[in-house]
Design an enzyme around this catalytic site. Structure first.
Site, short mmCIF file in Angstrom:
data_model
loop_
_atom_site.label_atom_id
_atom_site.label_comp_id
_atom_site.label_asym_id
_atom_site.label_seq_id
_atom_site.Cartn_x
_atom_site.Cartn_y
_atom_site.Cartn_z
N LYS A 1 -3.16 5.19 -3.58
CA LYS A 1 -4.46 6.42 -2.09
C LYS A 1 -4.94 6.99 -2.83
O LYS A 1 -3.71 7.96 -3.86
CB LYS A 1 -3.37 6.92 -0.54
CG LYS A 1 -3.31 5.49 0.26
CD LYS A 1 -4.30 4.87 0.93
CE LYS A 1 -3.84 3.96 1.81
NZ LYS A 1 -5.31 3.20 2.66
N GLU B 1 -11.16 0.70 -3.04
CA GLU B 1 -11.25 0.08 -1.67
C GLU B 1 -12.29 1.18 -0.65
O GLU B 1 -11.34 2.51 -0.74
CB GLU B 1 -10.20 -0.79 -0.93
CG GLU B 1 -10.32 -0.87 -0.16
CD GLU B 1 -8.67 -0.29 0.78
OE1 GLU B 1 -8.02 -1.22 -0.11
OE2 GLU B 1 -8.55 -0.87 2.19
N LYS C 1 -9.24 -7.04 8.69
CA LYS C 1 -8.48 -6.20 9.12
C LYS C 1 -8.52 -6.57 10.87
O LYS C 1 -9.84 -6.56 11.33
CB LYS C 1 -8.22 -4.92 9.40
CG LYS C 1 -7.68 -4.07 8.00
CD LYS C 1 -7.53 -2.68 8.32
CE LYS C 1 -6.96 -2.36 6.85
NZ LYS C 1 -6.97 -0.67 7.48
N LYS D 1 -1.33 -0.81 -4.47
CA LYS D 1 -2.51 0.13 -3.93
C LYS D 1 -2.15 1.04 -3.69
O LYS D 1 -0.78 1.35 -3.78
CB LYS D 1 -3.29 -1.48 -2.60
CG LYS D 1 -3.41 0.32 -1.65
CD LYS D 1 -4.58 0.11 -0.39
CE LYS D 1 -4.42 0.37 0.81
NZ LYS D 1 -5.17 -0.79 1.04
N GLY E 1 -3.88 -3.75 6.35
CA GLY E 1 -2.86 -3.91 7.20
C GLY E 1 -2.92 -2.18 8.27
O GLY E 1 -3.43 -1.93 7.04
N ASP F 1 -7.23 3.67 -3.46
CA ASP F 1 -8.09 2.75 -1.46
C ASP F 1 -8.19 3.69 -1.49
O ASP F 1 -7.67 5.25 -1.28
CB ASP F 1 -7.40 2.32 -0.50
CG ASP F 1 -7.99 2.10 1.60
OD1 ASP F 1 -8.91 2.74 0.83
OD2 ASP F 1 -6.92 2.03 1.69
N ASP G 1 -13.30 -1.50 3.06
CA ASP G 1 -12.30 -1.86 4.35
C ASP G 1 -12.97 -0.96 5.51
O ASP G 1 -13.96 -1.97 6.57
CB ASP G 1 -11.95 -1.14 4.58
CG ASP G 1 -10.34 -0.82 5.16
OD1 ASP G 1 -10.32 -1.47 6.23
OD2 ASP G 1 -9.43 -0.44 5.07
N SER H 1 0.82 -1.02 -0.05
CA SER H 1 0.15 -0.26 -0.41
C SER H 1 0.84 1.45 0.00
O SER H 1 1.35 1.32 0.91
CB SER H 1 -1.43 0.08 1.53
OG SER H 1 -1.16 1.36 1.30
O1 OSB Z 1 -6.93 1.79 5.32
O2 OSB Z 1 -5.11 -0.01 4.47
C1 OSB Z 1 -5.71 0.91 4.77
C2 OSB Z 1 -2.97 2.05 6.95
C3 OSB Z 1 -3.29 2.76 7.99
C4 OSB Z 1 -4.88 2.80 8.38
C5 OSB Z 1 -6.24 2.62 7.11
C6 OSB Z 1 -5.14 1.85 5.86
C7 OSB Z 1 -4.06 1.54 6.09
C8 OSB Z 1 -2.64 1.08 4.82
C9 OSB Z 1 -2.09 0.65 5.32
O3 OSB Z 1 -3.16 1.17 3.72
C10 OSB Z 1 -1.38 -1.07 5.08
C11 OSB Z 1 -0.07 -1.24 5.65
O4 OSB Z 1 1.09 -0.95 4.70
O5 OSB Z 1 0.11 -1.84 6.60
MG MG Z 2 -8.51 0.60 3.68
#
Ligand code: OSB
Ligand code: MG
Length: 368
Positions: free
Chosen positions: A162, A212, A261, A160, A289, A187, A237, A135
């Site tokens: 953002k 996402e 998660k 992924k 994560g 995402d 999510d 991510s």
């Molecule tokens: O939306 O998946 C998410 C990190 C913090 C809060 C939300 C998210 C994330 C990540 C990081 O996308 C994923 C990782 O590398 O742990």
């Molecule tokens: Mg997410």
């Protein structure tokens, strides 16, 4: 089984580089670590609450309060037969899945270590390695394209990105121009509304594996609406906070992919229930994560060995996020494959001197 004591520890670890999403920029991890001790063994859990409620509504302070005044005292007083029992026992305290998970994970780890088996074995996970993606936080366009390239070279199985309103179509056009065929997802972390449907429909042209959490962080109904107007599958999510919420989202056709998660859904027993539901409905799952330290990351790796986790997750190499981790075992992927730590429980041991050096507070809770 009786637990002798529960330790609640708050640690603060700097990120190697800031992580920017539609909800803000984060520079460090503040994690609550729970340790349970009994029979000369320890089990470890990690909470994914944040200092301020930017992702979901739980916070470090609120979770510590619930852990010290309700969850830990209940566990110490009653003990347990099986870690799967805790979720229903703690249902009397509403919500707060992340707080509950912090302690539940520690009990699962302790129980697996006492049985002398890897945690994955208790969850029905047969695999000893899992495919992973990465991510990427938001950055300047050229830096993002270069960063995608580095991750593709390293063999990550999915990338992924953002996104947020104004940072979506141009970004995807630039990345797709360089990497027309990689497995790519986005995402939005709840940054859009249904009024922005025309923009969201433009995203359809980039052949994404899924989008996402485009809409509100607690929504199901609007996502169900959106799904009827998009070709790109929707993955939820933030909105999926329990097995019941996953069932409601699937019944409403709000998503066709599920990001799991463990902290958000209330623990490993909740993950097992969601897993069985998704498998029975042929809904693909993957493990998300929260930039966890080695304890939370090891838990994620174990749970992602369950057979329903068919898409690559976000459990990438720890060294992407941290210069140094609090566990002794390097949790590193090679060619997009993350080995499951071997040994009993989650299979990691603590780097005590480093852990102590990043500890902000410790409290020990014993039976009343
Ligand atoms: O939306 O998946 C998410 C990190 C913090 C809060 C939300 C998210 C994330 C990540 C990081 O996308 C994923 C990782 O590398 O742990
Ligand atoms: Mg997410």
């Amino acid at each position: 089984m009786k637990i002798d004591q529960v330790e609640l520890r708050v640690v603060r670890l700097p990120f190697r580089s800031p992580f920017r999403t539609s909800f803000g920029e984060e520079h460090e991890k503040v994690a609550v670590l729970a340790t349970v001790r009994a029979d000369g063994l320890e089990g470890y859990g990690e909470g994914v609450m944040e200092v301020l409620p930017l992702y979901r509504e739980e916070s470090v302070a609120g979770a510590l309060h619930l852990l010290r005044t309700a969850l830990a005292p209940e566990l110490l007083a009653v003990g347990f037969d099986h870690p799967a029992d805790l979720i229903d026992r703690w249902a009397c305290w509403r919500g707060n899945p992340m707080a509950k998970t912090t302690l539940e994970l520690a009990v699962w780890d302790w129980y697996a270590r006492r049985e002398g088996v890897p945690l994955r074995t208790l969850l029905g996970g047969l695999r000893t390695e899992i495919p992973v993606g990465a991510s990427l936080g938001m950055a300047a366009l050229a830096d993002t394209v270069a960063n995608v390239g580095r991750h593709v070279e390293q063999g990550y199985r999915r990338v992924k990105l953002k996104i947020e309103p104004g940072w979506d179509v141009d970004l995807l056009r630039a990345v797709r121009a360089e990497f027309p065929r990689i497995e790519l997802t986005v995402d939005a972390n709840s940054a859009y509304t249904l009024e922005m449907l025309p923009t969201l429909q433009q995203i359809d042209e980039f052949d994404l594996h899924y989008i996402e959490q485009p809409l509100h962080w607690d929504d199901i109904a609007d996502h169900a609406q959106l799904a009827t107007h998009l070709r790109t599958p929707i993955c939820l999510d933030e909105s999926l906070t329990s097995p019941a919420r996953v069932k409601a989202a699937l019944d409403a056709r709000a998503c066709s992919v599920v990001n799991v998660k463990v902290g958000r859904v209330g623990g490993l027993e909740a993950v097992r229930r969601i897993h069985d539901l998704c498998v029975s409905r042929h809904v693909p799952m993957w493990c998300g994560g929260m930039l966890e330290t080695g304890i939370g990351r090891a838990h994620n790796i174990h749970l992602a060995t369950m057979p329903g986790f068919v898409y690559p997750g976000d459990t990438a190499s720890a060294s992407r996020t941290y210069h140094r981790d609090i566990v002794e075992q390097p949790l590193e992927a090679a060619d997009g494959i993350m080995p499951v730590p071997a040994g009993a429980g989650i299979g990691v041991t603590l780097d005590r001197p480093f852990l102590d050096s990043v500890t902000e507070s410790i409290e020990i809770i014993v039976p009343a």
